[in-house]
Design a protein around this motif. Sequence first.
Motif, PDB file in Angstrom:
ATOM      1  N   ARG A   1       0.804  -1.217   0.000  1.00  0.00           N
ATOM      2  CA  ARG A   1       0.000   0.000   0.000  1.00  0.00           C
ATOM      3  C   ARG A   1       0.836   1.265   0.000  1.00  0.00           C
ATOM      4  N   ASP A   2       2.076   1.169   0.482  1.00  0.00           N
ATOM      5  CA  ASP A   2       2.905   2.370   0.467  1.00  0.00           C
ATOM      6  C   ASP A   2       3.638   2.550  -0.858  1.00  0.00           C
ATOM      7  N   GLY A   3       3.479   1.593  -1.773  1.00  0.00           N
ATOM      8  CA  GLY A   3       4.007   1.739  -3.124  1.00  0.00           C
ATOM      9  C   GLY A   3       5.511   1.735  -3.251  1.00  0.00           C
ATOM     10  N   ASP A   4       6.207   1.160  -2.271  1.00  0.00           N
ATOM     11  CA  ASP A   4       7.668   1.142  -2.364  1.00  0.00           C
ATOM     12  C   ASP A   4       8.204  -0.129  -3.015  1.00  0.00           C
ATOM     13  N   GLY A   5       7.274  -0.981  -3.498  1.00  0.00           N
ATOM     14  CA  GLY A   5       7.704  -2.208  -4.171  1.00  0.00           C
ATOM     15  C   GLY A   5       8.006  -3.349  -3.223  1.00  0.00           C
ATOM     16  N   ILE A   6       7.873  -3.109  -1.933  1.00  0.00           N
ATOM     17  CA  ILE A   6       8.164  -4.128  -0.927  1.00  0.00           C
ATOM     18  C   ILE A   6       6.850  -4.553  -0.276  1.00  0.00           C
ATOM     19  N   SER A   7       6.579  -5.855  -0.279  1.00  0.00           N
ATOM     20  CA  SER A   7       5.283  -6.311   0.230  1.00  0.00           C
ATOM     21  C   SER A   7       5.469  -7.485   1.198  1.00  0.00           C
ATOM     22  N   GLY A   8       6.183  -7.262   2.260  1.00  0.00           N
ATOM     23  CA  GLY A   8       6.422  -8.323   3.228  1.00  0.00           C
ATOM     24  C   GLY A   8       5.144  -8.809   3.888  1.00  0.00           C
ATOM     25  N   ARG A   9       5.107 -10.090   4.160  1.00  0.00           N
ATOM     26  CA  ARG A   9       3.950 -10.656   4.857  1.00  0.00           C
ATOM     27  C   ARG A   9       4.428 -11.716   5.838  1.00  0.00           C
ATOM     28  N   PRO A  10       3.653 -11.925   6.903  1.00  0.00           N
ATOM     29  CA  PRO A  10       4.073 -12.902   7.916  1.00  0.00           C
ATOM     30  C   PRO A  10       3.768 -14.328   7.475  1.00  0.00           C
ATOM     31  N   ASN A  11       4.525 -15.269   8.018  1.00  0.00           N
ATOM     32  CA  ASN A  11       4.174 -16.677   7.867  1.00  0.00           C
ATOM     33  C   ASN A  11       3.361 -17.091   9.098  1.00  0.00           C
ATOM     34  N   TYR A  12       2.458 -18.004   8.919  1.00  0.00           N
ATOM     35  CA  TYR A  12       1.707 -18.567  10.043  1.00  0.00           C
ATOM     36  C   TYR A  12       1.927 -20.069  10.043  1.00  0.00           C
ATOM     37  N   VAL A  13       2.306 -20.597  11.195  1.00  0.00           N
ATOM     38  CA  VAL A  13       2.762 -21.976  11.279  1.00  0.00           C
ATOM     39  C   VAL A  13       2.039 -22.697  12.417  1.00  0.00           C
ATOM     40  N   TRP A  14       2.246 -24.007  12.476  1.00  0.00           N
ATOM     41  CA  TRP A  14       1.546 -24.806  13.482  1.00  0.00           C
ATOM     42  C   TRP A  14       2.329 -24.828  14.791  1.00  0.00           C
ATOM     43  N   ASP A  15       1.653 -24.452  15.873  1.00  0.00           N
ATOM     44  CA  ASP A  15       2.259 -24.494  17.202  1.00  0.00           C
ATOM     45  C   ASP A  15       1.886 -25.821  17.857  1.00  0.00           C
ATOM     46  N   VAL A  16       2.877 -26.661  18.094  1.00  0.00           N
ATOM     47  CA  VAL A  16       2.633 -28.007  18.609  1.00  0.00           C
ATOM     48  C   VAL A  16       2.049 -27.973  20.022  1.00  0.00           C
ATOM     49  N   VAL A  17       2.493 -27.030  20.845  1.00  0.00           N
ATOM     50  CA  VAL A  17       2.021 -26.962  22.225  1.00  0.00           C
ATOM     51  C   VAL A  17       0.615 -26.388  22.293  1.00  0.00           C
ATOM     52  N   LYS A  18       0.403 -25.289  21.615  1.00  0.00           N
ATOM     53  CA  LYS A  18      -0.905 -24.625  21.675  1.00  0.00           C
ATOM     54  C   LYS A  18      -1.933 -25.264  20.770  1.00  0.00           C
ATOM     55  N   GLN A  19      -1.440 -26.069  19.793  1.00  0.00           N
ATOM     56  CA  GLN A  19      -2.329 -26.731  18.832  1.00  0.00           C
ATOM     57  C   GLN A  19      -3.177 -25.719  18.053  1.00  0.00           C
ATOM     58  N   VAL A  20      -2.531 -24.647  17.668  1.00  0.00           N
ATOM     59  CA  VAL A  20      -3.188 -23.630  16.849  1.00  0.00           C
ATOM     60  C   VAL A  20      -2.166 -23.077  15.858  1.00  0.00           C
ATOM     61  N   GLU A  21      -2.653 -22.333  14.887  1.00  0.00           N
ATOM     62  CA  GLU A  21      -1.781 -21.668  13.931  1.00  0.00           C
ATOM     63  C   GLU A  21      -1.344 -20.324  14.513  1.00  0.00           C
ATOM     64  N   VAL A  22      -0.039 -20.064  14.501  1.00  0.00           N
ATOM     65  CA  VAL A  22       0.495 -18.838  15.101  1.00  0.00           C
ATOM     66  C   VAL A  22       1.532 -18.209  14.178  1.00  0.00           C
ATOM     67  N   LEU A  23       1.991 -17.032  14.556  1.00  0.00           N
ATOM     68  CA  LEU A  23       3.003 -16.321  13.774  1.00  0.00           C
ATOM     69  C   LEU A  23       4.317 -17.105  13.760  1.00  0.00           C
ATOM     70  N   GLY A  24       4.923 -17.247  12.580  1.00  0.00           N
ATOM     71  CA  GLY A  24       6.229 -17.886  12.457  1.00  0.00           C
ATOM     72  C   GLY A  24       7.342 -16.856  12.535  1.00  0.00           C
ATOM     73  N   ARG A  25       8.441 -17.220  13.184  1.00  0.00           N
ATOM     74  CA  ARG A  25       9.559 -16.282  13.352  1.00  0.00           C
ATOM     75  C   ARG A  25      10.906 -16.861  12.939  1.00  0.00           C
TER      76      ARG A  25
END
Length: 477
Positions: free
Chosen positions: A258-282
């Motif tokens: 949206r800022d038009g700088d040509g860069i469009s980073g996005r987060p990954n979402y991955v499986w958390d084994v302990v919480k048993q839910v999809e969470v942010l990947g780092r």
Amino acid sequence: MKLLRSRSGLKRSCQFVFIGLVAAIAGAILSLSFHYPASSQMQIARSGGDTTIRNRTSHGYEQPAPNLSEKMLALHIEGDRAFDAAFVTPPAKVNPGLGPLFNNTSCTGCHIKDGRGMPEKGQLLVRVSNPRQNGKELPSEQGDAPVLEQNYHPEAAVSLGNAPPVPGIGTQIQEQGVYGHAPEAQVEIQWQDQLGRYADGTPYKLRSPLAKITRTNNRVLPPEVKTSLRIPSPVFGLGLLEAIPEKTILALADPDDRDGDGISGRPNYVWDVVKQVEVLGRFGWKANNPDLLQQTASAYVNDMGVTSPMFPEPDGSSEIDRETLKAATFYVQTLAVPARTMLNNPQVQKGEKLFASANCVACHVSTLRTGSHEVAALSNQTIYPYTDLMLHDMGAGLADGRPDFRATGTEWRTSPLWGIGLTQTVLPYSGYLHDGRARTLEEAILWHAGEAKDAKEKFTKMSKDDRTALIQFLRSL
């Protein structure tokens, strides 16, 4: 008269002492200002906040954070022993549990001196998967669907929803086996050269790996199998990245540019084994692990064949206990970050400006702030990791074609740049990028494409002096 002369002498002595004291203080201030001319530079030198260590030697990645309490330092040392432990075939009395299939026998066997590994057997990993659903890729909107619990496989920290295992291998090739167990395959790397020229006519040569993978009994890996080569990455400073609040990371996302700088980073979402839910990947080359506990447990089971309470045996038992897993995790959480160097070098200062003008900072975000963390030493620190932890399209040249949770085959997480100037001091000849193809920082920049294409082209159009200055800045990190 004798008393008066004595008082006069005492007065002169006091004056000399006063003058000497003033001179000493002035000298100290002058010396300090020479080394740290501005408070901002003092902050920037402390790349890891209070966890920063002034060590630019080959052991610069291996130091405990200096702000650990005595109790925490003792746990760090215990974790160091767990990280160094070499596993052997059961039923040994010490460190049993290796294999039966594995890539290496210890954490430190891959992460040499807590830094990068080499693109060679025992350190280079090959992740594999079959195409989705009978060889047909799902439409992109389905590729973004949440990871289903039933698709999760304990062998790896990858989604089997978009990265189905290869029969007889799983999702990672183990190139070694204990007695009586044949390795899954052998991986032979051949390098192919690619020539290019800077705008000023200076030639350069890049290389890229071509993997020849031969399974047991000389069976060839089917061409439709997706493969991803990955070298071990440095493990210092990871606790600080874990301590960055999720909202801070998500604020850096701009998936629609949206800022038009040509860069469009996005987060990954991955499986958390302990919480048993999809969470942010780092963590990981594609941000495919949510935290360091899961990252460590998946390395134990995938790389060494060692089960843990997070990834147990089928009967629920495990080869390391929870305390060992937590100790090894605590070790990587609490490694110090090496301080920057050459802050007053004009060439470095020029290079930093060129780094910004080429818009490298759009992805390699210099300054972040940690929040609260269970390890107090990591909390509320201003740090300079040079990453946004976002996924970015890096172009066809670096693509592995293999999805990893929501990461596509062309996307990679922005790698932190702190401490990168020590890479080849810690391990001479070690390479850069996910598969170690880049032998120099210059080559690493030249492989940038996709969203980073404009930044790379600005680098190729710089004069030789400017290119050297930018590289010198990176070496100061």
